[in-house]
Scaffold this active site. Structure first.
Site, PDB file in Angstrom:
ATOM      1  N   GLU A   1     -62.069 -22.654   2.276  1.00  0.00           N
ATOM      2  CA  GLU A   1     -61.630 -21.258   2.432  1.00  0.00           C
ATOM      3  C   GLU A   1     -62.151 -20.396   1.282  1.00  0.00           C
ATOM      4  OE1 GLU A   1     -57.495 -22.227   3.040  1.00  0.00           O
ATOM      5  OE2 GLU A   1     -58.090 -23.169   4.931  1.00  0.00           O
TER       6      GLU A   1
ATOM      7  N   GLY B   1     -56.995 -26.929   9.814  1.00  0.00           N
ATOM      8  CA  GLY B   1     -56.046 -26.033  10.477  1.00  0.00           C
ATOM      9  C   GLY B   1     -56.289 -25.866  11.960  1.00  0.00           C
TER      10      GLY B   1
ATOM     11  N   ASN C   1     -51.703 -29.061  -0.205  1.00  0.00           N
ATOM     12  CA  ASN C   1     -52.250 -27.747  -0.556  1.00  0.00           C
ATOM     13  C   ASN C   1     -51.445 -26.712   0.221  1.00  0.00           C
ATOM     14  OD1 ASN C   1     -53.760 -25.437  -0.816  1.00  0.00           O
ATOM     15  ND2 ASN C   1     -55.561 -26.219   0.282  1.00  0.00           N
ATOM     16  N   TRP C   2     -50.605 -25.976  -0.491  1.00  0.00           N
ATOM     17  CA  TRP C   2     -49.678 -25.061   0.190  1.00  0.00           C
ATOM     18  C   TRP C   2     -50.331 -23.728   0.538  1.00  0.00           C
ATOM     19  CZ3 TRP C   2     -44.500 -25.889  -3.063  1.00  0.00           C
ATOM     20  CH2 TRP C   2     -44.111 -27.227  -2.913  1.00  0.00           C
ATOM     21  N   LYS C   3     -51.555 -23.531   0.117  1.00  0.00           N
ATOM     22  CA  LYS C   3     -52.317 -22.315   0.448  1.00  0.00           C
ATOM     23  C   LYS C   3     -51.492 -21.055   0.153  1.00  0.00           C
ATOM     24  CE  LYS C   3     -55.086 -24.983   3.622  1.00  0.00           C
ATOM     25  NZ  LYS C   3     -55.940 -25.016   4.808  1.00  0.00           N
TER      26      LYS C   3
ATOM     27  N   HIS D   1     -62.695 -25.338  -2.296  1.00  0.00           N
ATOM     28  CA  HIS D   1     -62.086 -25.461  -0.965  1.00  0.00           C
ATOM     29  C   HIS D   1     -62.888 -24.614   0.029  1.00  0.00           C
ATOM     30  CE1 HIS D   1     -59.292 -25.059   2.353  1.00  0.00           C
ATOM     31  NE2 HIS D   1     -58.755 -26.183   1.908  1.00  0.00           N
TER      32      HIS D   1
ATOM     33  N   GLU E   1     -63.628 -32.549   3.541  1.00  0.00           N
ATOM     34  CA  GLU E   1     -62.887 -31.785   4.542  1.00  0.00           C
ATOM     35  C   GLU E   1     -63.869 -31.116   5.488  1.00  0.00           C
ATOM     36  OE1 GLU E   1     -58.751 -30.648   2.885  1.00  0.00           O
ATOM     37  OE2 GLU E   1     -60.156 -29.117   2.247  1.00  0.00           O
TER      38      GLU E   1
ATOM     39  N   SER F   1     -56.408 -31.281   9.243  1.00  0.00           N
ATOM     40  CA  SER F   1     -55.425 -31.625  10.274  1.00  0.00           C
ATOM     41  C   SER F   1     -54.822 -33.020  10.110  1.00  0.00           C
ATOM     42  CB  SER F   1     -56.034 -31.451  11.671  1.00  0.00           C
ATOM     43  OG  SER F   1     -56.395 -30.105  11.884  1.00  0.00           O
TER      44      SER F   1
ATOM     45  N   GLY G   1     -52.938 -29.745   4.338  1.00  0.00           N
ATOM     46  CA  GLY G   1     -52.601 -28.322   4.317  1.00  0.00           C
ATOM     47  C   GLY G   1     -51.311 -28.070   5.071  1.00  0.00           C
ATOM     48  N   GLY G   2     -51.423 -27.661   6.333  1.00  0.00           N
ATOM     49  CA  GLY G   2     -50.263 -27.268   7.138  1.00  0.00           C
ATOM     50  C   GLY G   2     -49.105 -28.257   7.096  1.00  0.00           C
TER      51      GLY G   2
HETATM   52  P1  PGA Z   1     -54.939 -28.597   7.202  1.00  0.00           P
HETATM   53  O1  PGA Z   1     -55.670 -28.085   5.845  1.00  0.00           O
HETATM   54  O2  PGA Z   1     -54.269 -29.903   6.864  1.00  0.00           O
HETATM   55  O3  PGA Z   1     -53.988 -27.512   7.551  1.00  0.00           O
HETATM   56  O4  PGA Z   1     -56.026 -28.782   8.234  1.00  0.00           O
HETATM   57  C1  PGA Z   1     -56.302 -28.985   4.982  1.00  0.00           C
HETATM   58  C2  PGA Z   1     -56.897 -28.248   3.816  1.00  0.00           C
HETATM   59  O5  PGA Z   1     -57.412 -27.138   4.007  1.00  0.00           O
HETATM   60  O6  PGA Z   1     -56.882 -28.739   2.670  1.00  0.00           O
END
Ligand code: PGA
Length: 250
Positions: free
Chosen positions: A96, A170, A9-11, A94, A164, A210, A231-232
């Site tokens: 966020e 993150g 997930n490149w956000k 998600h 998650e 993470s 994500g990251g």
């Molecule tokens: P993260 O994000 O790997 O940066 O913790 C995961 C996500 O939000 O899907």
């Protein structure tokens, strides 16, 4: 046998040209992987990334979607627009979206049903906040998000669940593999009650929060963890490729 499913997930990162460069690297490195792989760039990069993925087995995902096919929804992107760009999967619910943009289960459910009815696969995200975890309500929260998010959906074939924990996203904090597996088992048992044993057994349940090259194998070695939503660490080939290539035996 559940095929491992690793998603990036490149956000809100990467311009179209940056996304294209990363997609090319991933196709070069990952195309022979037997695992299922999906990448979800920003809306503005979907077209460019799709062109890079032509002929590859890496799936193209979107990070969100509007709740209607079309209409007066300023700033939204519809299922028809995503399909037109060749999107195959959409991430919905998600944390966020839930916590920064106030999306509730009812809206998420509307999107899930719309996506499925148009033939898109869905990654439905669920997870508790730190406060909820500390007050011991993790399973209650996850159950409510799943019951309401899947409400009215007849079958699970197009759905992947991503667990998650919000406090692990993150932050560098990961749930222990054992804690994550316990919640995944709870999710599978709930799905067996809501649907049936067979669909629950086949369901891919990803862990997210993470995930890094150094914890992917340990997480994936757990019985009920079938995939990862990253994500990251999905933002460079150097970190995403080793995650996809984790060896659960190592
Ligand atoms: P993260 O994000 O790997 O940066 O913790 C995961 C996500 O939000 O899907």
């Amino acid at each position: 046998m559940r095929t491992p499913y690793i998603a990036g997930n490149w956000k809100m990162h990467k311009t179209a040209s940056e996304a294209e460069a990363l997609a090319r690297d991933l196709v070069r490195s990952l195309d022979r992987e037997a695992k299922k792989v999906m990448i979800a760039p920003a809306f503005t990069a979907l077209g460019a990334v799709k062109r890079c993925l032509e002929g590859s087995h890496i799936l193209l995902g979107a990070q969100n979607m509007g709740p209607e096919e079309q209409g007066a929804h300023t700033g939204e992107v519809s299922v028809l627009m995503l399909k037109d760009l060749g999107v195959e999967v959409v991430i919905l619910g998600h944390s966020e979206r839930r916590h920064k943009y106030g999306e509730g289960d009812e809206l998420i459910n509307q999107k899930v049903k719309l996506a499925v009815s148009h033939g898109l696969d869905v990654v439905l995200c669920v997870g508790e906040t730190l406060e909820q975890r500390d007050s011991g309500t993790t399973t209650g929260i996850v159950e409510e998000q799943l019951r309401r998010g899947l409400n009215g959906l007849g079958a699970l074939a197009q759905v992947t669940i991503a667990y998650e924990p919000v406090w692990a996203i993150g932050t560098g904090k990961t749930a222990t593999a054992k804690d994550a597996d316990d919640t995944h088992r709870f999710i599978r048992e709930l799905l067996a009650r809501l649907y049936n044993q067979k669909e629950a057994e086949e369901m891919i349940i990803q862990y997210g929060g993470s995930v890094k090259p150094n914890n992917a194998a340990e997480l994936m070695a757990m019985e009920n963890i079938d995939g990862l939503l990253v994500g990251g660490a999905s933002l460079t080939a150097d970190s995403f490729v080793p995650i996809v290539r984790y060896d659960a035996g190592s």
